[in-house]
Design an enzyme around this catalytic site. Structure first.
Site, PDB file in Angstrom:
ATOM      1  N   TYR A   1       8.598  30.790 -29.107  1.00 49.94           N
ATOM      2  CA  TYR A   1       7.698  29.625 -29.089  1.00 49.94           C
ATOM      3  C   TYR A   1       6.279  30.147 -29.310  1.00 49.94           C
ATOM      4  O   TYR A   1       5.672  30.729 -28.417  1.00 49.94           O
ATOM      5  CB  TYR A   1       7.835  28.888 -27.758  1.00 49.94           C
ATOM      6  CG  TYR A   1       6.967  27.652 -27.595  1.00 49.94           C
ATOM      7  CD1 TYR A   1       6.239  27.098 -28.643  1.00 49.94           C
ATOM      8  CD2 TYR A   1       6.893  27.001 -26.368  1.00 49.94           C
ATOM      9  CE1 TYR A   1       5.456  25.958 -28.483  1.00 49.94           C
ATOM     10  CE2 TYR A   1       6.120  25.854 -26.183  1.00 49.94           C
ATOM     11  CZ  TYR A   1       5.412  25.347 -27.239  1.00 49.94           C
ATOM     12  OH  TYR A   1       4.642  24.220 -27.073  1.00 49.94           O
TER      13      TYR A   1
ATOM     14  N   LYS B   1       9.667  28.442 -33.033  1.00 51.87           N
ATOM     15  CA  LYS B   1       9.073  27.104 -32.964  1.00 51.87           C
ATOM     16  C   LYS B   1       7.604  27.332 -33.253  1.00 51.87           C
ATOM     17  O   LYS B   1       6.891  27.953 -32.460  1.00 51.87           O
ATOM     18  CB  LYS B   1       9.264  26.499 -31.575  1.00 51.87           C
ATOM     19  CG  LYS B   1       8.455  25.234 -31.318  1.00 51.87           C
ATOM     20  CD  LYS B   1       8.831  24.718 -29.951  1.00 51.87           C
ATOM     21  CE  LYS B   1       7.979  23.640 -29.323  1.00 51.87           C
ATOM     22  NZ  LYS B   1       6.892  23.069 -29.995  1.00 51.87           N
TER      23      LYS B   1
HETATM   24  O1  NGF Z   1       1.882  19.351 -27.056  1.00 52.96           O
HETATM   25  C1  NGF Z   1       1.589  20.185 -27.885  1.00 52.96           C
HETATM   26  C2  NGF Z   1       0.445  21.102 -27.655  1.00 52.96           C
HETATM   27  N1  NGF Z   1       2.239  20.347 -29.019  1.00 52.96           N
HETATM   28  C3  NGF Z   1       3.374  19.534 -29.349  1.00 52.96           C
HETATM   29  C4  NGF Z   1       4.538  20.453 -29.689  1.00 52.96           C
HETATM   30  O2  NGF Z   1       4.206  21.343 -30.695  1.00 52.96           O
HETATM   31  C5  NGF Z   1       4.944  21.305 -28.502  1.00 52.96           C
HETATM   32  C6  NGF Z   1       3.095  18.603 -30.501  1.00 52.96           C
HETATM   33  O3  NGF Z   1       4.168  17.728 -30.618  1.00 52.96           O
HETATM   34  C7  NGF Z   1       5.772  20.588 -27.577  1.00 52.96           C
HETATM   35  O4  NGF Z   1       5.924  19.416 -27.733  1.00 52.96           O
HETATM   36  C8  NGF Z   1       6.399  21.249 -26.437  1.00 52.96           C
HETATM   37  O5  NGF Z   1       6.363  22.463 -26.294  1.00 52.96           O
HETATM   38  O6  NGF Z   1       6.952  20.527 -25.590  1.00 52.96           O
HETATM   39  C9  NGF Z   1       1.789  17.822 -30.287  1.00 52.96           C
HETATM   40  O7  NGF Z   1       1.816  17.137 -29.051  1.00 52.96           O
HETATM   41  C10 NGF Z   1       1.555  16.822 -31.407  1.00 52.96           C
HETATM   42  O8  NGF Z   1       1.685  17.451 -32.648  1.00 52.96           O
HETATM   43  C11 NGF Z   1       0.157  16.206 -31.295  1.00 52.96           C
HETATM   44  O9  NGF Z   1      -0.830  17.164 -31.541  1.00 52.96           O
HETATM   45  O10 NGF Z   1      -0.161  21.482 -28.830  1.00 52.96           O
END
Ligand code: NGF
Length: 290
Positions: free
Chosen positions: A134, A162
């Site tokens: 990740y 990821k």
């Molecule tokens: O929440 C984040 C922080 N990133 C998420 C995702 O990459 C990681 C992304 O969906 C994730 O969801 C997790 O590890 O649970 C963002 O929220 C989205 O693209 C809006 O920026 O960066």
């Protein structure tokens, strides 16, 4: 067919305890309504890094139990700067039946690459499960180079990444050098450019409420209808912009509530939704989901 994974949220009650029923409802909603291909459990969106070890285990149990009978993929994020905890969780989720694990790059102490490689090799050493790195440099401060990935991938149990990173040059280099590795894109607002660079799918927070559109975008892309895919990305980005401006995790939970899912509260130190945030979330729901 490229796969879409929702990053599972954790529901908390007002006192900050895990709301098991609400967390189950979010798993169900993703399976029954979103018809999602998979769930990423214990990631940033799950507020995992604010949970204790027993709580992390409970979330892993809830997700796999609620998903039984469905054929969705489940990826358990077990990473932690506490390597003992990461190894314990890797063993725990493997025994629960998870086929894939993931681990955030160890953060906070500016670990050098040898330390990072040791961390990953140790996490997979005593389990049969395969691991997806990740990588999320904006939150961890840890950037891995192409050669770093090559060294991590020398361990055959490390099957992919990821990739929550806006560095598309590196993404292109990764895809080219590792055609057989699994690359799952992590920024929902950059899904289309990531698809263009041939990622295998995407994992994201906003897919908890926006899976239909993201799946339609993937289908349009795969059918070669780039204009349609771009239009859908644009519509998703309007939503994502509004979510980010209103506070993404609290707002996702409030929108889920509007959709009939008991998503609960965020956990401190994340601030509780103020009346303004609640009003903003209601507006988002009415603008995009009514
Ligand atoms: O929440 C984040 C922080 N990133 C998420 C995702 O990459 C990681 C992304 O969906 C994730 O969801 C997790 O590890 O649970 C963002 O929220 C989205 O693209 C809006 O920026 O960066």
């Amino acid at each position: 067919m490229k796969k879409l994974y929702a990053a599972l949220m954790t529901a908390f009650d007002e006192s900050g305890n895990i709301d098991e029923q609400g967390t189950r409802e979010m798993v169900r909603y993703n399976i029954d309504v979103n018809q999602i291909d998979g769930l990423y459990v214990g990631g940033s969106t799950g507020e995992n890094f604010m949970l204790g070890t027993a709580e992390k285990k409970r979330v892993f149990e809830i997700a796999i139990d609620e998903a039984k009978g469905s054929n969705i993929d489940l990826i358990a994020q077990v990473g932690s700067p506490n390597l003992h905890e990461a190894k314990e969780l890797a063993k725990y989720v493997t025994d629960l039946g998870y086929e894939t694990i993931s681990a955030v790059t160890p953060f906070y102490y500016n670990f050098n690459f040898e330390e990072i490689k040791h961390y990953y090799d140790e996490i997979v050493k005593d389990v049969d499960t395969k691991l997806v790195v990740y990588s999320i440099p904006a939150l961890t401060g840890v950037s891995l180079s192409l050669d770093n990935f090559a060294k991590l991938f020398e361990n055959e149990k490390i099957i992919g990444v990821k990739y929550t990173n806006a560095d598309f040059y590196l993404l292109e280099r990764l895809r080219d050098r590792f055609p057989d590795k699994l690359i799952l894109s992590g920024f929902d607002e950059m899904l289309l450019p990531a698809l263009a660079l041939d990622v295998d799918g995407a994992i994201g927070s906003t897919f908890n409420i926006n899976a239909q559109k993201a799946k339609a975008e993937i289908s349009a892309f795969e059918a070669g209808d780039i204009d349609k895919a771009r239009k859908l990305q644009h519509e998703s980005n309007d939503l994502i912009t509004d979510l980010l401006n209103n506070g993404i995790y609290a707002t996702l939970k409030l929108v889920l509530q509007e959709l009939g899912v008991n998503a609960g509260y965020t956990r401190e130190p994340m601030a509780k939704a103020t009346p303004e945030v609640k009003a903003g979330a209601k507006k988002i729901y009415e603008k995009y989901f009514k």
